[in-house]
Design a protein around this motif. Structure first.
Motif, PDB file in Angstrom:
ATOM      1  N   ALA A 211       0.880  -1.229   0.182  1.00 53.71           N
ATOM      2  CA  ALA A 211       0.095   0.084  -0.002  1.00 53.71           C
ATOM      3  C   ALA A 211       0.909   1.110   0.129  1.00 53.71           C
ATOM      4  O   ALA A 211       2.067   1.128   0.660  1.00 53.71           O
ATOM      5  CB  ALA A 211      -0.846   0.045   1.237  1.00 53.71           C
ATOM      6  N   ASP A 213      -0.194   5.383   0.189  1.00 52.96           N
ATOM      7  CA  ASP A 213      -1.391   6.175  -0.008  1.00 52.96           C
ATOM      8  C   ASP A 213      -1.409   7.084   1.151  1.00 52.96           C
ATOM      9  O   ASP A 213      -0.668   7.020   2.478  1.00 52.96           O
ATOM     10  CB  ASP A 213      -2.710   5.212   0.342  1.00 52.96           C
ATOM     11  N   LEU A 218      -6.016   5.810   3.430  1.00 47.11           N
ATOM     12  CA  LEU A 218      -5.871   4.469   4.072  1.00 47.11           C
ATOM     13  C   LEU A 218      -7.181   4.169   4.849  1.00 47.11           C
ATOM     14  O   LEU A 218      -7.462   3.289   5.000  1.00 47.11           O
ATOM     15  CB  LEU A 218      -4.624   4.376   4.450  1.00 47.11           C
ATOM     16  N   LEU A 273      -3.164  -6.365   5.273  1.00 44.79           N
ATOM     17  CA  LEU A 273      -2.151  -6.212   4.211  1.00 44.79           C
ATOM     18  C   LEU A 273      -1.192  -7.043   4.401  1.00 44.79           C
ATOM     19  O   LEU A 273      -0.080  -7.635   3.504  1.00 44.79           O
ATOM     20  CB  LEU A 273      -1.770  -4.776   3.769  1.00 44.79           C
TER      21      LEU A 273
END
Ligand code: ADP
Length: 276
Positions: A211, A213, A218, A273
């Motif tokens: 990820a 961001d 998020l 994640l």
């Protein structure tokens, strides 16, 4: 000063510590490099700071490939390595002067050390031996050393590890303050740290970016999030609660006190994640 990482890979034997990662950090950003232990955070930071070489991929600082001009770029980067290695027998001021001399002219050292001591709030502690400092002040000394040559980019590897809760807040505030003037990349495995300090998070797991961001994005609500609605009830209600709720607002003339859409919890996003 911007940092651009392109298709970076680092192998230790068969182990891909960093696996083809790319990201961009713009001038003035404070970015959290998040991931569980062993994810590849320190390895990436060591490559960006020129301490180790990558197997493939490039790093550009303000558009200049570090392979072309690492010495000049080292002046641009301040690095606090993992575990903050310090010379415990040296006095704080002496250590900072020693470090500053590696980058600066002799006549620039005194001013640079004074500025670093001031910036990190070392105050009277500058006259102590490093080995006699508390962990929080040792950490300040490490950060002062990283920034004594006034670099535009600060790379801080787990800057709050091992600190007590008060020291953690102090060091986070210090990083936020430094982030007003500098581009900062800090690694952490603590989600609240990223939330407290960073504009953006790059989450890394098993050498790969999972990820990248803003903290806001998020944490943005997702369709799977639950909604909490709090009504002010005018009396005692039994029976089918679902039906009753549907009927409430329209028919019963109740005032809605609050409707809370639960926000994405960064801790959960991190676990989602990185537990694959
Ligand atoms: P993190 O900083 O996210 O905890 P690291 O970058 O330190 O992760 O480590 C990434 C992976 O590379 C891990 O599997 C680790 O064991 C391995 N590794 C790191 N440094 C070395 C080294 N000097 N020799 C061999 N393997 C290493």
């Amino acid at each position: 000063m911007s940092v651009k990482v392109e298709n970076l890979t680092k192998l230790y034997g068969e182990n891909k510590a960093v696996d083809n990662i790319s990201f961009n950090i713009n001038s003035g950003e404070v970015v959290g490099f998040l991931g569980p232990n062993g994810a590849g955070k320190s390895t990436t930071m060591k490559i960006i700071t020129g301490c180790i070489a990558s197997d493939s991929g490039e790093v550009f600082i303000n558009g200049v490939n570090i392979k072309d001009d690492m010495n000049a770029l080292k002046k641009t980067i301040g690095y606090l390595p993992e575990n903050n290695p310090l010379y415990l027998n040296m006095y704080v001021k002496e250590y900072l002067e020693y470090s500053a001399q590696m980058y600066l002219q002799k006549n620039e050292v005194k001013k640079a050390v004074e500025a670093a001591v001031e910036a990190v709030g070392l105050g009277e502690h500058q006259f102590k031996k490093i080995g006699e400092l508390s962990k929080g002040y040792k950490q300040r000394t490490g950060i002062a050393r990283a920034m004594v040559h006034n670099p535009s980019i600060l790379i801080l590897d787990e800057p709050t590890t091992g600190l007590d809760p008060n020291q953690i807040v102090e060091i986070r505030n210090l990083i936020k303050e430094l982030g007003k003037e500098k581009t900062v990349i800090l690694s952490t495995h603590i989600m609240q740290e990223a939330e407290a300090v960073c504009d953006r998070a790059i989450i890394i797991n098993k050498g790969k970016i999972v990820a990248d961001d803003t903290l806001k994005n998020l944490k943005a609500p997702k369709s799977s999030d639950s909604i909490t609605v709090e009504f002010s009830l005018g009396g005692n209600y039994d029976g089918n609660f679902d039906e009753m709720i549907r009927a409430f607002a329209e028919k019963e003339g109740l005032s809605v006190l609050s409707i809370t859409k639960s926000k994405g919890n960064l801790e959960n996003i991190f676990r989602e994640l990185t537990q694959k």
